[in-house]
Design a protein around this motif. Sequence first.
Motif, PDB file in Angstrom:
ATOM      1  N   ASP A 233       0.848  -1.195   0.000  1.00 11.61           N
ATOM      2  CA  ASP A 233       0.000   0.000   0.000  1.00 11.61           C
ATOM      3  C   ASP A 233       0.888   1.251   0.000  1.00 11.61           C
ATOM      4  O   ASP A 233       1.213   1.791   1.056  1.00 11.61           O
ATOM      5  CB  ASP A 233      -0.923   0.006   1.226  1.00 11.61           C
ATOM      6  CG  ASP A 233      -1.893   1.180   1.164  1.00 11.61           C
ATOM      7  OD1 ASP A 233      -1.937   1.864   0.121  1.00 11.61           O
ATOM      8  OD2 ASP A 233      -2.610   1.406   2.154  1.00 11.61           O
ATOM      9  N   PRO A 234       1.260   1.703  -1.194  1.00 18.81           N
ATOM     10  CA  PRO A 234       2.166   2.860  -1.255  1.00 18.81           C
ATOM     11  C   PRO A 234       1.436   4.197  -1.043  1.00 18.81           C
ATOM     12  O   PRO A 234       2.091   5.222  -0.890  1.00 18.81           O
ATOM     13  CB  PRO A 234       2.702   2.788  -2.695  1.00 18.81           C
ATOM     14  CG  PRO A 234       1.616   2.110  -3.475  1.00 18.81           C
ATOM     15  CD  PRO A 234       0.933   1.158  -2.534  1.00 18.81           C
ATOM     16  N   PHE A 235       0.107   4.194  -1.027  1.00 18.20           N
ATOM     17  CA  PHE A 235      -0.627   5.460  -1.125  1.00 18.20           C
ATOM     18  C   PHE A 235      -0.510   6.364   0.109  1.00 18.20           C
ATOM     19  O   PHE A 235      -0.412   7.586  -0.052  1.00 18.20           O
ATOM     20  CB  PHE A 235      -2.075   5.195  -1.563  1.00 18.20           C
ATOM     21  CG  PHE A 235      -2.093   4.524  -2.911  1.00 18.20           C
ATOM     22  CD1 PHE A 235      -1.725   5.227  -4.054  1.00 18.20           C
ATOM     23  CD2 PHE A 235      -2.375   3.164  -3.041  1.00 18.20           C
ATOM     24  CE1 PHE A 235      -1.663   4.611  -5.303  1.00 18.20           C
ATOM     25  CE2 PHE A 235      -2.317   2.535  -4.283  1.00 18.20           C
ATOM     26  CZ  PHE A 235      -1.965   3.266  -5.408  1.00 18.20           C
ATOM     27  N   PRO A 236      -0.489   5.820   1.344  1.00 18.04           N
ATOM     28  CA  PRO A 236      -0.250   6.722   2.485  1.00 18.04           C
ATOM     29  C   PRO A 236       1.131   7.394   2.402  1.00 18.04           C
ATOM     30  O   PRO A 236       1.285   8.564   2.749  1.00 18.04           O
ATOM     31  CB  PRO A 236      -0.341   5.795   3.704  1.00 18.04           C
ATOM     32  CG  PRO A 236      -1.122   4.610   3.223  1.00 18.04           C
ATOM     33  CD  PRO A 236      -0.805   4.458   1.775  1.00 18.04           C
ATOM     34  N   PHE A 237       2.111   6.650   1.931  1.00 19.54           N
ATOM     35  CA  PHE A 237       3.457   7.226   1.774  1.00 19.54           C
ATOM     36  C   PHE A 237       3.439   8.346   0.731  1.00 19.54           C
ATOM     37  O   PHE A 237       3.959   9.441   0.949  1.00 19.54           O
ATOM     38  CB  PHE A 237       4.441   6.113   1.387  1.00 19.54           C
ATOM     39  CG  PHE A 237       5.815   6.612   1.030  1.00 19.54           C
ATOM     40  CD1 PHE A 237       6.679   7.076   2.018  1.00 19.54           C
ATOM     41  CD2 PHE A 237       6.250   6.628  -0.295  1.00 19.54           C
ATOM     42  CE1 PHE A 237       7.946   7.556   1.693  1.00 19.54           C
ATOM     43  CE2 PHE A 237       7.512   7.099  -0.625  1.00 19.54           C
ATOM     44  CZ  PHE A 237       8.361   7.563   0.368  1.00 19.54           C
ATOM     45  N   TYR A 238       2.796   8.096  -0.412  1.00 18.85           N
ATOM     46  CA  TYR A 238       2.715   9.124  -1.455  1.00 18.85           C
ATOM     47  C   TYR A 238       2.013  10.379  -0.903  1.00 18.85           C
ATOM     48  O   TYR A 238       2.437  11.511  -1.168  1.00 18.85           O
ATOM     49  CB  TYR A 238       1.907   8.630  -2.659  1.00 18.85           C
ATOM     50  CG  TYR A 238       2.533   7.529  -3.489  1.00 18.85           C
ATOM     51  CD1 TYR A 238       3.912   7.363  -3.565  1.00 18.85           C
ATOM     52  CD2 TYR A 238       1.728   6.662  -4.231  1.00 18.85           C
ATOM     53  CE1 TYR A 238       4.460   6.356  -4.357  1.00 18.85           C
ATOM     54  CE2 TYR A 238       2.279   5.659  -5.019  1.00 18.85           C
ATOM     55  CZ  TYR A 238       3.640   5.504  -5.079  1.00 18.85           C
ATOM     56  OH  TYR A 238       4.185   4.510  -5.863  1.00 18.85           O
ATOM     57  N   ALA A 239       0.923  10.162  -0.152  1.00 14.89           N
ATOM     58  CA  ALA A 239       0.146  11.308   0.365  1.00 14.89           C
ATOM     59  C   ALA A 239       1.012  12.149   1.294  1.00 14.89           C
ATOM     60  O   ALA A 239       1.018  13.392   1.223  1.00 14.89           O
ATOM     61  CB  ALA A 239      -1.101  10.807   1.086  1.00 14.89           C
ATOM     62  N   LEU A 240       1.770  11.457   2.124  1.00 15.61           N
ATOM     63  CA  LEU A 240       2.641  12.176   3.053  1.00 15.61           C
ATOM     64  C   LEU A 240       3.706  12.964   2.298  1.00 15.61           C
ATOM     65  O   LEU A 240       3.982  14.133   2.596  1.00 15.61           O
ATOM     66  CB  LEU A 240       3.309  11.160   3.986  1.00 15.61           C
ATOM     67  CG  LEU A 240       4.217  11.750   5.044  1.00 15.61           C
ATOM     68  CD1 LEU A 240       3.384  12.211   6.239  1.00 15.61           C
ATOM     69  CD2 LEU A 240       5.254  10.732   5.489  1.00 15.61           C
ATOM     70  N   MET A 241       4.285  12.354   1.302  1.00 12.68           N
ATOM     71  CA  MET A 241       5.335  13.023   0.538  1.00 12.68           C
ATOM     72  C   MET A 241       4.765  14.206  -0.249  1.00 12.68           C
ATOM     73  O   MET A 241       5.381  15.273  -0.291  1.00 12.68           O
ATOM     74  CB  MET A 241       6.033  12.040  -0.417  1.00 12.68           C
ATOM     75  CG  MET A 241       6.714  10.867   0.244  1.00 12.68           C
ATOM     76  SD  MET A 241       7.790  11.319   1.614  1.00 12.68           S
ATOM     77  CE  MET A 241       9.166  12.026   0.769  1.00 12.68           C
ATOM     78  N   ARG A 242       3.599  14.033  -0.846  1.00 15.45           N
ATOM     79  CA  ARG A 242       2.970  15.138  -1.600  1.00 15.45           C
ATOM     80  C   ARG A 242       2.778  16.346  -0.703  1.00 15.45           C
ATOM     81  O   ARG A 242       3.025  17.480  -1.084  1.00 15.45           O
ATOM     82  CB  ARG A 242       1.588  14.701  -2.113  1.00 15.45           C
ATOM     83  CG  ARG A 242       1.562  14.153  -3.497  1.00 15.45           C
ATOM     84  CD  ARG A 242       0.152  14.037  -4.034  1.00 15.45           C
ATOM     85  NE  ARG A 242      -0.834  13.573  -3.107  1.00 15.45           N
ATOM     86  CZ  ARG A 242      -1.255  12.310  -2.981  1.00 15.45           C
ATOM     87  NH1 ARG A 242      -0.752  11.371  -3.726  1.00 15.45           N
ATOM     88  NH2 ARG A 242      -2.178  11.993  -2.098  1.00 15.45           N
ATOM     89  N   GLU A 243       2.371  16.055   0.539  1.00 13.63           N
ATOM     90  CA  GLU A 243       2.038  17.150   1.437  1.00 13.63           C
ATOM     91  C   GLU A 243       3.273  17.775   2.088  1.00 13.63           C
ATOM     92  O   GLU A 243       3.416  18.986   2.140  1.00 13.63           O
ATOM     93  CB  GLU A 243       1.111  16.606   2.529  1.00 13.63           C
ATOM     94  CG  GLU A 243       0.317  17.692   3.203  1.00 13.63           C
ATOM     95  CD  GLU A 243      -0.455  17.119   4.374  1.00 13.63           C
ATOM     96  OE1 GLU A 243      -1.124  16.092   4.183  1.00 13.63           O
ATOM     97  OE2 GLU A 243      -0.351  17.699   5.469  1.00 13.63           O
ATOM     98  N   ARG A 244       4.202  16.924   2.515  1.00  9.85           N
ATOM     99  CA  ARG A 244       5.273  17.422   3.365  1.00  9.85           C
ATOM    100  C   ARG A 244       6.629  17.531   2.680  1.00  9.85           C
ATOM    101  O   ARG A 244       7.469  18.334   3.084  1.00  9.85           O
ATOM    102  CB  ARG A 244       5.415  16.499   4.591  1.00  9.85           C
ATOM    103  CG  ARG A 244       4.110  16.301   5.371  1.00  9.85           C
ATOM    104  CD  ARG A 244       4.014  17.195   6.581  1.00  9.85           C
ATOM    105  NE  ARG A 244       5.105  16.948   7.514  1.00  9.85           N
ATOM    106  CZ  ARG A 244       5.102  15.968   8.425  1.00  9.85           C
ATOM    107  NH1 ARG A 244       4.073  15.141   8.497  1.00  9.85           N
ATOM    108  NH2 ARG A 244       6.114  15.814   9.233  1.00  9.85           N
ATOM    109  N   SER A 245       6.860  16.714   1.677  1.00 11.38           N
ATOM    110  CA  SER A 245       8.201  16.720   1.073  1.00 11.38           C
ATOM    111  C   SER A 245       8.108  16.279  -0.386  1.00 11.38           C
ATOM    112  O   SER A 245       8.625  15.235  -0.782  1.00 11.38           O
ATOM    113  CB  SER A 245       9.108  15.771   1.869  1.00 11.38           C
ATOM    114  OG  SER A 245      10.437  15.929   1.489  1.00 11.38           O
ATOM    115  N   PRO A 246       7.430  17.092  -1.221  1.00 14.59           N
ATOM    116  CA  PRO A 246       7.072  16.622  -2.568  1.00 14.59           C
ATOM    117  C   PRO A 246       8.254  16.449  -3.517  1.00 14.59           C
ATOM    118  O   PRO A 246       8.131  15.754  -4.518  1.00 14.59           O
ATOM    119  CB  PRO A 246       6.125  17.706  -3.080  1.00 14.59           C
ATOM    120  CG  PRO A 246       6.419  18.917  -2.272  1.00 14.59           C
ATOM    121  CD  PRO A 246       6.874  18.425  -0.929  1.00 14.59           C
ATOM    122  N   ALA A 247       9.384  17.087  -3.201  1.00 16.59           N
ATOM    123  CA  ALA A 247      10.604  16.880  -4.000  1.00 16.59           C
ATOM    124  C   ALA A 247      11.661  16.423  -3.015  1.00 16.59           C
ATOM    125  O   ALA A 247      12.047  17.173  -2.123  1.00 16.59           O
ATOM    126  CB  ALA A 247      11.030  18.176  -4.672  1.00 16.59           C
TER     127      ALA A 247
END
Length: 421
Positions: free
Chosen positions: A21-35
């Motif tokens: 389930d990669p989606f919680p990780f993606y959501a966190l990265m989008r919000e907090r550390s997108p690059a």
Amino acid sequence: MSPGLASVDDFSHNQFRYIEDPFPFYALMRERSPARLSGTIFGGTWLMFRYADCARLMQDERLSNARSAVPLRFLPPEQREEFADMLDIYGRWLAFHDGTEHTRNRRQANRGYVPFTDAYLEPRIQALVDGLLDRLDPTGFDLISEFAFPLPAMVIADVLGVPVEAHADLNRWTDDIAHLFGSTSVSVEHLRRTRESTRQLADFLASEDNARRSRAEGGLLHQLREIEVRGHRFSERDVVAQAALLLFAGVASIRYLIGNSVHALDAVSPADRELLLHPGTARPAVEELLRVCTPVSFVGRVAAEDFEYTASDGTAVPLREGQPLLLYVASANRDPEVFERPDELVLDRPLPNRHLTFGVGRHLCFGDPLVRQTTRIALSSLYRRWPGLHVPPQEANWNNNLGFHGFTSLRVTGEAPEHRR
Ligand code: HEM
């Protein structure tokens, strides 16, 4: 376990917790550390998670697609020599070309594809789908091994004009290549196996028998040999390489898309699934499945020069020539800046559905019409035959790399569960 920002340092495409389930990780990265710079992936790779950055960077001419050797970076240069013949094939792929060379080769391949219209392909794909479905036991079958696995290889073999019966070999050879390009770390043993699979695939595509057969059928393999655009023809080695690219790009991706879609559709009522059965409503439904269920998690690039990119959150991204970037389309497709209710499957989501599943710009997927058509025919045929088709609770078996995200087995039954009857 919910992901933390620190986990980016151990994020990899080959770890089960991200695959599952990669989606919680993606959501966190989008919000907090997108690059975010990963020091571990390919010795230093920028990972991009937001739609705005993924879409912009896919079209940035300061980035290159010449990335065929990126997965071999961990090897000392003298050991890379061992894989020169394999890299020669990948280096010819139009997907890994830039600028005018890319334009010319893509135009040439496109010209070969002209005869394969939707109208021509519709009955052929339907016949392959029906042939597979006829053999299934509706009380229970493995959707992947018995349907989603053979189908895409058969469809692309049919387009190329080579025997559809070769589907098991085509799957095996291209899966080794998909593992190479979908992973963030591979072993030398895997590289050796992939070199052998690439050689066998190339021999198959170069064989006299298949050349004769494709010529007789008017197949794409033959068209690639024959087409001349502005005085340019593909060399024999180029023909084999481009045909291998089409198989690599299409076989595992369509397989996992079908599996992911059936899994996601299990949460949808049979009445809503009917949207897939009618031409007008099937289009937005398939686009939404492409958005939510994308099997291709990322698109890769390497910096063609030294430059600094400013990400959508203001982060400075200093890039060195040759440095890799991974642009996570699976994350972009769920970016709340672009999609309302991003994690929900909304089968009548209005068009245009701006998902990045096929990329954007000059490298936009070459096979997107074939994917849409095959997926629509596969899913509508399954649910027309068995409207109550469902996925009983089970342990899921996932492909072992996130690059090609999907199930390696998924048991389903054609009979409606008691509560739905
Ligand atoms: C679900 C199925 C598929 C997905 C999600 C998918 C996704 C993609 C993506 C994201 C790209 C763009 C890569 C970039 O920007 O560098 C791409 C390129 C490409 N795809 Fe697909 N693909 C699929 C199926 C296919 C099929 C069936 C074929 C051919 C039979 C195909 C052939 C290609 C080729 C040749 C390219 C390179 C295009 C270029 O660089 O100009 N793909 N695909």
